[in-house]
Write a protein that holds these residues in place. Structure first.
Motif, mmCIF file in Angstrom:
data_model
loop_
_atom_site.group_PDB
_atom_site.id
_atom_site.type_symbol
_atom_site.label_atom_id
_atom_site.label_comp_id
_atom_site.label_asym_id
_atom_site.label_seq_id
_atom_site.Cartn_x
_atom_site.Cartn_y
_atom_site.Cartn_z
ATOM 1 N N ASP A 253 0.913 -1.215 0.069
ATOM 2 C CA ASP A 253 -0.064 0.110 0.213
ATOM 3 C C ASP A 253 0.919 1.316 -0.096
ATOM 4 O OD1 ASP A 253 -2.138 -1.753 0.122
ATOM 5 O OD2 ASP A 253 -2.751 -1.192 1.970
ATOM 6 N N LEU A 256 1.880 2.064 -3.680
ATOM 7 C CA LEU A 256 0.847 2.492 -4.266
ATOM 8 C C LEU A 256 0.592 4.001 -3.945
ATOM 9 C CD1 LEU A 256 -2.126 2.207 -5.758
ATOM 10 C CD2 LEU A 256 -3.076 1.574 -3.581
ATOM 11 N N SER A 278 -3.127 -3.161 -7.938
ATOM 12 C CA SER A 278 -2.519 -3.311 -6.766
ATOM 13 C C SER A 278 -2.838 -4.709 -6.175
ATOM 14 C CB SER A 278 -3.263 -2.223 -5.813
ATOM 15 O OG SER A 278 -2.758 -2.304 -4.415
ATOM 16 N N ASP A 281 -7.029 -6.477 -1.733
ATOM 17 C CA ASP A 281 -8.191 -5.546 -1.984
ATOM 18 C C ASP A 281 -8.582 -4.921 -0.331
ATOM 19 O OD1 ASP A 281 -9.871 -3.989 -3.564
ATOM 20 O OD2 ASP A 281 -11.666 -5.248 -2.897
ATOM 21 N N LYS A 285 -9.317 0.877 -1.443
ATOM 22 C CA LYS A 285 -8.914 0.634 -2.601
ATOM 23 C C LYS A 285 -10.318 0.746 -3.657
ATOM 24 C CE LYS A 285 -4.821 -1.489 -1.827
ATOM 25 N NZ LYS A 285 -4.058 -2.794 -1.926
ATOM 26 N N ILE A 292 -9.097 1.413 -7.427
ATOM 27 C CA ILE A 292 -8.003 0.830 -7.651
ATOM 28 C C ILE A 292 -8.179 -0.671 -8.277
ATOM 29 C CG2 ILE A 292 -5.688 0.023 -7.325
ATOM 30 C CD1 ILE A 292 -6.203 3.155 -7.416
ATOM 31 N N THR A 294 -7.478 -4.595 -8.483
ATOM 32 C CA THR A 294 -6.830 -5.286 -7.517
ATOM 33 C C THR A 294 -6.728 -6.808 -7.912
ATOM 34 O OG1 THR A 294 -8.535 -5.777 -5.746
ATOM 35 C CG2 THR A 294 -7.098 -3.936 -5.427
#
Length: 330
Positions: A253, A256, A278, A281, A285, A292, A294
């Motif tokens: 993270d 990110l 990423s 989850d 996110k 994002i 995931t």
């Protein structure tokens, strides 16, 4: 059956109590079974008679054992609820591991106590925590992460009391486990997302080797080779300048957040100019930057299944599945 060790921070009489409780809880001792005599325990472990008698009296007072004159001590009831203790060793705590931990606790019974420890990817700390707690717990749940040669210390534990979590090394295949197949997860999920990432020029895997599973790197490289994707592997995105046309695959993270911050600084648009995938989850996110994309396993399911394995004394190896969640970062 009875284990008594020096210098572990627990009174020796209490170690005798815990050993007999554990033998009952795991079915080694059943109702009517005879336990070693006071003199046998005293001689084997070089203890005073008072120390052993103190332990036996506590067990008698709690109704766990009974003494029969001229015969010895016997288990009075195997139905008594004996508190079991679980040693839980994580690499680190983050939001998704917290979900795993909470799910694990939720699905255990009330008579089970869990102590959590962290090794922070430090092999010396990992070894010391296991050595220091040898014999003090009913079960040992261990997250070895990517530490080398963990079997050298894990093998001192009773094999049927060990559960390996998250990563399983080649030298840990004899143990029960619930794990992630990192190589297949990244390969299959990148393949599922291939139509979305084809519009970009290059795949960039952020891969700090000291923390991330080597299977992730293998699966990434296999996917890029099989599908002719231009690619690069970098150790860190701190102070990194993102480039137009890149897709970043980010396992942690903090990285990110570094990328999102750098994109704003470079005035690059997420999804239109740069893609992001990423790992793991979280609620954050779902919301940040419109969502994002995931690759994630279900940590709640992992915690629940781990609890079931321990409660049912299952000696199995289970792969926890991954899934791809497409959001606005691609």
């Amino acid at each position: 059956m009875i284990s008594v060790k020096n210098n572990i921070g627990k009174a020796k009489y209490k170690q005798i109590v815990d050993s007999i409780e554990d033998a009952i809880a795991t079915g080694v001792l059943k109702k009517g079974d005879k336990i070693p005599s006071i003199n046998e325990v005293k001689a084997k472990h070089s203890l005073s008679r008072d120390t052993v008698l103190m332990a036996f009296n506590e067990l008698k007072n709690r109704g766990i054992i009974q003494s029969i004159v001229g015969k010895g001590y016997y288990v009075l009831s195997e139905d008594i609820e004996v508190q079991q203790k679980i040693f839980l060793l994580f690499d680190e705590l983050n939001s998704f591991k917290e979900d795993l931990y909470n799910s694990f606790l939720e699905h255990l019974t009330d008579n089970i106590h869990v102590d959590i420890f962290f090794h922070h990817f430090n092999k010396s700390i990992f070894d010391k925590l296991i050595y220091d707690n040898l014999g003090a717990y009913s079960y040992y749940v261990i997250m070895p992460a990517n530490l080398p040669n963990t079997n050298r210390v894990i093998k001192i534990l009773p094999a049927d009391r060990v559960y390996i979590l998250d990563q399983v090394h080649d030298d840990l295949t004899e143990y029960a486990a619930i794990y992630q197949n990192f190589e297949e997860a990244i390969y299959k999920n990148l393949k599922e997302a291939s139509q979305l990432i084809e519009k970009y020029e290059k795949l960039v895997l952020v891969f700090p080797q000291d923390k991330q599973p080597v299977g992730m790197l293998k699966g990434f490289q296999r996917f890029c080779d099989d599908h002719n994707f231009s690619n690069v592997v970098i150790k860190s995105v701190k102070n990194y300048i993102p480039k137009f046309g890149d897709v970043y695959i980010i396992p942690d993270d903090k990285s990110l957040l570094y990328i999102i911050k750098a994109l704003k600084k470079e005035k690059l648009s997420l999804a239109e100019d740069v893609g992001v995938i990423s790992y793991n989850d979280t609620l954050l996110k779902e919301i940040v930057e419109g969502g994002i994309t995931t690759i994630s396993t279900d940590f709640n399911a992992m915690g629940k299944r781990l609890a079931e394995m321990i409660l049912n004394k299952e000696q199995v190896r289970i792969e926890n599945p991954h899934s791809l969640i497409i959001r606005n970062s691609l």
